[in-house]
Design a protein around this motif. Sequence first.
Motif, short mmCIF file in Angstrom:
data_model
loop_
_atom_site.label_atom_id
_atom_site.label_comp_id
_atom_site.label_asym_id
_atom_site.label_seq_id
_atom_site.Cartn_x
_atom_site.Cartn_y
_atom_site.Cartn_z
N LEU A 1 4.86 -2.84 4.79
CA LEU A 1 4.39 -2.13 5.96
C LEU A 1 5.39 -2.24 7.10
O LEU A 1 5.89 -3.32 7.38
CB LEU A 1 3.03 -2.68 6.38
N LEU B 1 2.59 -8.54 3.48
CA LEU B 1 1.39 -7.78 3.15
C LEU B 1 1.57 -7.07 1.81
O LEU B 1 2.60 -6.46 1.56
CB LEU B 1 1.12 -6.73 4.22
N SER B 2 0.56 -7.16 0.98
CA SER B 2 0.60 -6.38 -0.25
C SER B 2 -0.16 -5.08 -0.03
O SER B 2 -1.27 -5.09 0.50
CB SER B 2 -0.01 -7.18 -1.40
N LEU B 3 0.45 -4.00 -0.40
CA LEU B 3 -0.16 -2.70 -0.15
C LEU B 3 -1.05 -2.30 -1.31
O LEU B 3 -0.71 -2.54 -2.47
CB LEU B 3 0.93 -1.66 0.04
N PRO B 4 -2.17 -1.69 -1.00
CA PRO B 4 -3.05 -1.21 -2.06
C PRO B 4 -2.40 -0.04 -2.79
O PRO B 4 -1.57 0.68 -2.25
CB PRO B 4 -4.29 -0.75 -1.30
N ALA B 5 -2.77 0.15 -4.04
CA ALA B 5 -2.24 1.27 -4.83
C ALA B 5 -2.75 2.58 -4.27
O ALA B 5 -3.87 2.66 -3.78
CB ALA B 5 -2.66 1.10 -6.28
N ILE B 6 -1.94 3.60 -4.34
CA ILE B 6 -2.29 4.90 -3.81
C ILE B 6 -2.10 5.95 -4.90
O ILE B 6 -1.05 6.02 -5.52
CB ILE B 6 -1.41 5.25 -2.59
N ASN B 7 -3.13 6.73 -5.13
CA ASN B 7 -3.06 7.78 -6.14
C ASN B 7 -2.80 9.12 -5.47
O ASN B 7 -3.43 9.45 -4.48
CB ASN B 7 -4.37 7.84 -6.92
N PRO C 1 -2.40 13.48 -5.76
CA PRO C 1 -2.93 14.61 -6.51
C PRO C 1 -2.01 14.94 -7.69
O PRO C 1 -0.82 14.60 -7.66
CB PRO C 1 -2.91 15.76 -5.50
N LEU D 1 -6.75 12.92 0.59
CA LEU D 1 -6.72 11.55 0.11
C LEU D 1 -7.27 10.61 1.17
O LEU D 1 -6.90 10.69 2.33
CB LEU D 1 -5.27 11.14 -0.20
N LEU E 1 -7.23 6.94 2.53
CA LEU E 1 -6.34 5.79 2.43
C LEU E 1 -7.14 4.51 2.43
O LEU E 1 -8.13 4.38 3.16
CB LEU E 1 -5.36 5.78 3.60
N PRO E 2 -6.72 3.55 1.65
CA PRO E 2 -7.41 2.26 1.64
C PRO E 2 -7.17 1.54 2.96
O PRO E 2 -6.17 1.77 3.64
CB PRO E 2 -6.76 1.51 0.48
N ALA E 3 -8.09 0.68 3.32
CA ALA E 3 -7.96 -0.07 4.57
C ALA E 3 -6.81 -1.06 4.45
O ALA E 3 -6.54 -1.61 3.38
CB ALA E 3 -9.27 -0.83 4.85
N ILE E 4 -6.13 -1.27 5.54
CA ILE E 4 -4.97 -2.17 5.56
C ILE E 4 -5.17 -3.19 6.67
O ILE E 4 -5.44 -2.84 7.81
CB ILE E 4 -3.68 -1.37 5.79
#
Lengths: 145, 145
Positions: free
Chosen positions: A98, A114-120, A122, B114, B116-119
């Motif tokens: 980040l 910080l570890s970033l969440p996976a993002i999918n 389209p 989309l 986005l996941p919380a950060i």
Amino acid sequence: MAQTKNTYQFEDLLDKHQLKKTAARLRVLSMMYAKNTATSQPDLESVMHDIDRVTLYRVLNVFEEKGIIHKVFDLNGTANYAVCQSGCHEHHHHDEHLHFNCTACKGVFCLNELSLPAINLPAGFQPSGFTVYASGLCPKCSKMQ
Amino acid sequence: MAQTKNTYQFEDLLDKHQLKKTAARLRVLSMMYAKNTATSQPDLESVMHDIDRVTLYRVLNVFEEKGIIHKVFDLNGTANYAVCQSGCHEHHHHDEHLHFNCTACKGVFCLNELSLPAINLPAGFQPSGFTVYASGLCPKCSKMQ
DNA sequence: CCGTAAATGCAATTGTGTTGCATTATGTAT
DNA sequence: ATACATAATGCAACACAATTGCATTTACGG
């Protein structure tokens, strides 16, 4: 976050990447490792008056190619560079952490821990890299408001 | 993704934000709503030869201030603007969606759908906004490779 | 239709980044 | 230590995005 290194370690770093040990490169390394925010060419130029603008751009570019630093744009679209954490390889950066850009002091912080969440994405989009930006106030500026 | 609007709706939009209905503003709105990628001043200039560069910059800036469009930088650090989805308010954008920059066609796509996941940020940082950037190939370019 | 404030056009300037080429410095072979 | 080949630097010029100041024109309420 600022990493302490001495001149010998910077020389080793240049050796490791088969870069010649020049004054400009050692001074840029020294400055970038000493601070915990990203640095732009204008930042460097304002401090190193005796080194040419073009040299600074070329030093930054070769460091990025070698995986020593990585590039991140600030809120103004200006390129800033920060020291890569372990895990970066040549032409294959792991800068998917980040980036926080302070709207007050304009500092660009790399929050590597910080570890970033996976993002999918389209269907159809083939991503090769992600970067997450946050803007707001950094710890120092939020105290002073 | 491209939203269809007619001239009357653009005039209403300008009215709603207390902006005068000028030719330049209506044409910029028309072009931006017609496409599904973000637009830069150079993009607009290449199409609207008869409108001054400065005017285009000012139109983009006032639209951003009013929350009609939002700014996103591409891989070269050039500002691109895209129409805001519902939920944007003046000086308080909800552009926390994903921006995809195609490395082939250079297009900037806003993937609003989309979530986005919380950060979570380290203590002290006070974020006011997030943006996630992905780069790679867009659907059209990944087909043509 | 008139007047005022806002929007536009033009010229000039700033800021970031790049390119070409001559000069200088680095590292290696002698 | 010295010379040489190559890489790095400095300088000038350029390219491009974006901004500023000011004169002119336009939009729109009266």
